[in-house]
Scaffold this motif. Structure first.
Motif, PDB file in Angstrom:
ATOM      1  N   GLY A   1      41.788  46.834  39.775  1.00  0.00           N
ATOM      2  CA  GLY A   1      41.294  46.715  41.153  1.00  0.00           C
ATOM      3  C   GLY A   1      42.440  46.539  42.144  1.00  0.00           C
ATOM      4  O   GLY A   1      42.381  47.045  43.266  1.00  0.00           O
TER       5      GLY A   1
ATOM      6  N   SER B   1      31.011  43.459  41.215  1.00  0.00           N
ATOM      7  CA  SER B   1      29.710  43.811  41.802  1.00  0.00           C
ATOM      8  C   SER B   1      28.733  44.280  40.743  1.00  0.00           C
ATOM      9  O   SER B   1      27.585  43.835  40.696  1.00  0.00           O
ATOM     10  CB  SER B   1      29.863  44.955  42.813  1.00  0.00           C
ATOM     11  N   ASP B   2      29.196  45.213  39.897  1.00  0.00           N
ATOM     12  CA  ASP B   2      28.308  45.766  38.874  1.00  0.00           C
ATOM     13  C   ASP B   2      27.887  44.701  37.868  1.00  0.00           C
ATOM     14  O   ASP B   2      26.756  44.704  37.394  1.00  0.00           O
ATOM     15  CB  ASP B   2      28.985  46.940  38.154  1.00  0.00           C
TER      16      ASP B   2
ATOM     17  N   GLY C   1      31.987  41.180  49.601  1.00  0.00           N
ATOM     18  CA  GLY C   1      31.387  42.385  49.042  1.00  0.00           C
ATOM     19  C   GLY C   1      32.428  43.464  48.744  1.00  0.00           C
ATOM     20  O   GLY C   1      32.388  44.113  47.700  1.00  0.00           O
ATOM     21  N   GLN C   2      33.368  43.632  49.686  1.00  0.00           N
ATOM     22  CA  GLN C   2      34.394  44.661  49.497  1.00  0.00           C
ATOM     23  C   GLN C   2      35.270  44.353  48.282  1.00  0.00           C
ATOM     24  O   GLN C   2      35.600  45.236  47.477  1.00  0.00           O
ATOM     25  CB  GLN C   2      35.295  44.756  50.739  1.00  0.00           C
ATOM     26  N   LEU C   3      35.691  43.095  48.161  1.00  0.00           N
ATOM     27  CA  LEU C   3      36.586  42.723  47.054  1.00  0.00           C
ATOM     28  C   LEU C   3      35.862  42.802  45.715  1.00  0.00           C
ATOM     29  O   LEU C   3      36.433  43.248  44.717  1.00  0.00           O
ATOM     30  CB  LEU C   3      37.148  41.319  47.267  1.00  0.00           C
ATOM     31  N   ARG C   4      34.598  42.384  45.691  1.00  0.00           N
ATOM     32  CA  ARG C   4      33.854  42.438  44.425  1.00  0.00           C
ATOM     33  C   ARG C   4      33.659  43.878  43.946  1.00  0.00           C
ATOM     34  O   ARG C   4      33.530  44.119  42.757  1.00  0.00           O
ATOM     35  CB  ARG C   4      32.487  41.750  44.583  1.00  0.00           C
ATOM     36  N   ASN C   5      33.631  44.818  44.882  1.00  0.00           N
ATOM     37  CA  ASN C   5      33.512  46.223  44.485  1.00  0.00           C
ATOM     38  C   ASN C   5      34.774  46.721  43.790  1.00  0.00           C
ATOM     39  O   ASN C   5      34.727  47.651  42.995  1.00  0.00           O
ATOM     40  CB  ASN C   5      33.251  47.105  45.709  1.00  0.00           C
ATOM     41  N   LYS C   6      35.915  46.155  44.110  1.00  0.00           N
ATOM     42  CA  LYS C   6      37.186  46.585  43.524  1.00  0.00           C
ATOM     43  C   LYS C   6      37.575  45.740  42.323  1.00  0.00           C
ATOM     44  O   LYS C   6      38.104  46.247  41.335  1.00  0.00           O
ATOM     45  CB  LYS C   6      38.303  46.479  44.573  1.00  0.00           C
TER      46      LYS C   6
END
Lengths: 327, 168
Positions: free
Chosen positions: A28, A73-74, A98-103
């Motif tokens: 990430g 996120s997943d 939210g943005q960081l959890r996606n990466k």
């Protein structure tokens, strides 16, 4: 940022070989690139592992095998995790944005640096950034720092929420080394105490690649994750508690507790759990559990508040899980 | 590093130093300056854009890691005269003062509404497995990675809520 070479791994073998030759893995990148911009870390070569086939969550032996590249996120949104391991979803959702959890990835979250403001400030000495130069945090601003598992060389706290839940759930880290050998290390043995070598945070060798994290079959009892922080969202924990308590006819038959924000690593103390198991919930019992947890706490001037805060947070969490009438 | 990026449906070829972030690639190499640089450390959300359907901080990602990826920036969401629902709602509700955080807010909210549609819970959801009721508290929590130093938050929340309700 210092210049670096970039390669993309096409297999785990390729990745571990490159790491054995001195490259840093990047997944990430949310912590690594942040540190590279400040030149706190300056790898000469990055090996991008994002396209390796480590993105699956699979049910194995009644438990769960989470690929190292599954995003935060997943993992938080996975229906099996939400239903069977709710404490893990809750912890993930309490962390970052939210943005960081996606990466951010499962493996990378475990490997984010144990860190403090002084580690980030290259004008300051820091035993973690430059071994042997000293620790400026001791007499400095220590609001975020650890009170358990620290040393006279380093008092930084491990900031992960996910890892606290993983610690509660007895997660096991699956690691592949150069040459292809795979070994499993329980998360309880994965992190090293800072001692005199705070720059070495885990038991990983340079070529070691986390390929998965496995969770045993879900244990019985109610689970929760409670996080206390300076603002309502997107902040590190002052203290957090991941807890699981099983009750039977008014008696605690099983209990597990892990803590964030207060330790040099995701913190768990079996003696606290032992004191609770087989007992009837009461204010005295909860106070005793807090006494055991905090017996060796070494607070600094700025973070002395963490001792009573941890005590209150632990007691509130136990009250919640044991039932309102219990204590 | 030679990198191919599909941005707002158009393929772009980039040949930049490996240190180039996705944000700097857009702004300094490809003349797409809608995406803003705030803190450059993933804390403010001004650089938020959408990669393969997911919102990320473009300042904390290297352009070379995105070879072949589909990227949507604020320029791809709408243009003057043809605004997206969210852009319209931000105008209507005055969801900004200086406007610097706005592209990041709108990209973030666009992807956030999809997360809600996909049933993702949040830290403030009462139930991890139930339907999401997009209350103001839910919107604030889900948008906490986007700072607005003018503090237009109440209007930003109104704009997002109205857009979500309009799509029901």
């Amino acid at each position: 940022m210092k210049p670096f070479d970039y390669i993309r791994a096409d297999s785990t073998t390729h990745a571990t070989r490159a790491a054995g030759q001195g490259a840093n893995f990047i997944a990430g990148g949310t912590n690594l690139l942040d540190l590279m911009k400040l030149e706190v870390m300056a790898p000469h070569k990055l090996v991008d592992i994002n396209r390796l086939d480590l993105h699956q969550i699979t049910e194995v032996d009644g438990g769960l095998r989470i690929g190292a590249l599954v995003s935060n996120s997943d993992l938080a949104a996975d229906m099996t995790v939400r239903k069977q391991y709710p404490v893990l979803s809750e912890a993930l959702l309490a962390g970052a944005s939210g943005q960081l959890r996606n990466k951010a990835t499962t493996g990378g979250n475990l490997l984010q640096r144990t860190r403090c403001y002084y580690f980030y400030d290259t004008a300051m000495p820091c035993n973690k950034r430059e071994p042997g130069t000293g620790c400026q945090a001791m007499e400095g601003a220590t609001r975020l720092h650890a009170i358990l598992g620290t040393s006279d060389a380093c008092i930084a706290s491990h900031p992960s929420d996910m890892a606290v839940a993983m610690r509660l759930l007895d997660a096991v880290v699956e690691i592949e080394s150069a040459g292809g050998a795979v070994r499993s290390v329980p998360l309880s043995e994965f992190y090293r105490l800072p001692g005199q070598t705070p720059h070495i945070e885990t038991v990983l060798e340079p070529s070691d690649l986390i390929i998965a994290v496995t969770l045993p079959a879900p244990a019985k009892g109610a689970q929760t994750y409670r996080k206390v922080r300076d603002r309502a969202s997107y902040a590190f924990a002052m203290v957090s508690v991941a807890a699981r308590v099983q009750m039977d006819e008014g008696t605690i038959t099983d209990a597990a507790l892990a803590f964030g924000g207060i330790g040099s690593q995701p913190w768990r103390n079996p003696a606290v759990e032992k004191a609770l198991i087989g007992q009837k919930p009461s204010p005295e019992l909860f106070a005793k559990a807090a006494d055991i947890l905090l017996a060796d706490a070494k607070p600094q001037k700025d973070n002395a508040f963490k001792v009573p805060l941890t005590r209150r947070t632990l007691i509130a969490t136990l009250k919640e899980l044991c039932g309102k009438d219990a204590a | 590093m030679k990198t191919s990026l599909t941005i707002n449906g158009t393929e772009h070829q980039l040949d930049a130093d490996s240190r180039t972030t996705l944000l700097d690639a857009l702004r300094n190499h490809l003349d797409l300056t809608g995406t803003k640089k705030g803190c450059d450390h993933g804390q403010c959300g001004a650089c938020t854009l959408i990669v393969n359907g997911r919102r990320i901080n473009s300042c904390l990602s290297l352009a070379c890691m995105h070879d072949g990826d589909e990227i949507t920036t604020i320029e791809g969401l709408g243009q003057p005269g043809n605004l997206s629902d969210l852009q319209d709602a931000f105008v209507k509700h005055d969801g900004f003062q200086c406007g610097y955080c706005t592209p990041g807010q709108i990209c973030s909210a666009t992807a956030m509404l999809q997360e809600v549609k996909d049933g993702w819970p949040s830290h403030v959801s009462a139930d991890l497995t139930g339907d999401v009721d997009l209350t103001n508290a839910e919107i604030s929590e889900r948008m906490s990675g986007n700072l607005c130093r003018c503090a237009a938050y109440p209007n930003i929340v109104d704009a997002i809520r109205e857009t979500a309700e309009g799509r029901k």
